[in-house]
Design a protein around this motif. Sequence first.
Motif, PDB file in Angstrom:
ATOM      1  N   VAL A   1       0.880  -1.163   0.000  1.00  0.00           N
ATOM      2  CA  VAL A   1       0.000   0.000   0.000  1.00  0.00           C
ATOM      3  C   VAL A   1       0.921   1.216   0.000  1.00  0.00           C
ATOM      4  O   VAL A   1       1.440   1.618   1.045  1.00  0.00           O
ATOM      5  N   SER A   2       1.125   1.770  -1.161  1.00  0.00           N
ATOM      6  CA  SER A   2       2.231   2.704  -1.381  1.00  0.00           C
ATOM      7  C   SER A   2       2.170   3.951  -0.513  1.00  0.00           C
ATOM      8  O   SER A   2       3.199   4.441  -0.034  1.00  0.00           O
ATOM      9  N   ASP A   3       0.972   4.485  -0.299  1.00  0.00           N
ATOM     10  CA  ASP A   3       0.844   5.778   0.361  1.00  0.00           C
ATOM     11  C   ASP A   3       0.571   5.682   1.858  1.00  0.00           C
ATOM     12  O   ASP A   3       0.210   6.682   2.484  1.00  0.00           O
ATOM     13  N   ALA A   4       0.724   4.506   2.439  1.00  0.00           N
ATOM     14  CA  ALA A   4       0.373   4.311   3.848  1.00  0.00           C
ATOM     15  C   ALA A   4       1.597   4.066   4.702  1.00  0.00           C
ATOM     16  O   ALA A   4       2.562   3.422   4.284  1.00  0.00           O
ATOM     17  N   GLY A   5       1.534   4.581   5.942  1.00  0.00           N
ATOM     18  CA  GLY A   5       2.489   4.205   6.956  1.00  0.00           C
ATOM     19  C   GLY A   5       2.055   2.916   7.622  1.00  0.00           C
ATOM     20  O   GLY A   5       1.138   2.230   7.169  1.00  0.00           O
TER      21      GLY A   5
END
Length: 270
Positions: free
Chosen positions: A238-242
């Motif tokens: 999930v590219s945009d998640a921390g």
Amino acid sequence: MRPTGGNVSTNGTRTHVLRYRGPGAPLLLVPGITSPAITWGFVAERLAQVFDTFVVDVRGRGLSSSGPGLDYGLDAMADDLSTLIAALKVENVTVLGHSMGARIAIRAAVRDASSMARLVLVDPPVSGPGRRPYPAKLSWYLDSIRLAVEGMDADAMRAFCPTWSEEQLGLRAEWLHTCFEPAIVAAFEGFHTDDIHKDLRQLALPVALMIAGRGGVIEAADEAEIAALNPAIRTTRVSDAGHMIPWDDFDGFFQALDVLLGTSFGRSAA
């Protein structure tokens, strides 16, 4: 959706579980190091569109057994999970574990996967003996817990979780005091002393791995090592998640589940 709650006797302790009734097969969600079950409610509600969803309070958190005298090590928590599955009388259950919860799921599955259909591992810490430390600091957890024990609100919690919504901050502020500090310390230390890589090699059931693109927990080299240890593990990022993936990218979390599990959460939300 309002969940039903209950307490189950497991492994000599009381385990509290929330159930979000859904139409499909059972799914048991095991949260991370300082996440009582109720804080995953916004995720469980959507999971219940597809799965009959249970969320557990891990010992030392929420409404499950806590306090001095309990074993808060990985093996004890894994045995809790195995005996909980038996007590709930569910078969072919999907076990979805986040962070510490993923490590619990791994250890439990190595010991007894007979009632498990598959594992979904969400950004598990890959620290361990001789490995780089877990990127979060223990003080981050303990400072916020101590403030919660004294009493804090959503505004105070924002200093620790600045990107979360007001509702998410308020819920964490309300429930964080239930996280027993020695349990958190034991789990954090276990991130560095327990070797889950040897367990990954032994997993025989289907396993899916979700990685936070901005979490810093699982790096590219770690992903490659996991693939070498167990080539059958399916992986997506999930590219945009921390690290707290559903809090950072709620839709991205469910789109990743669609990739890993063949579900259709993304289409149902459209």
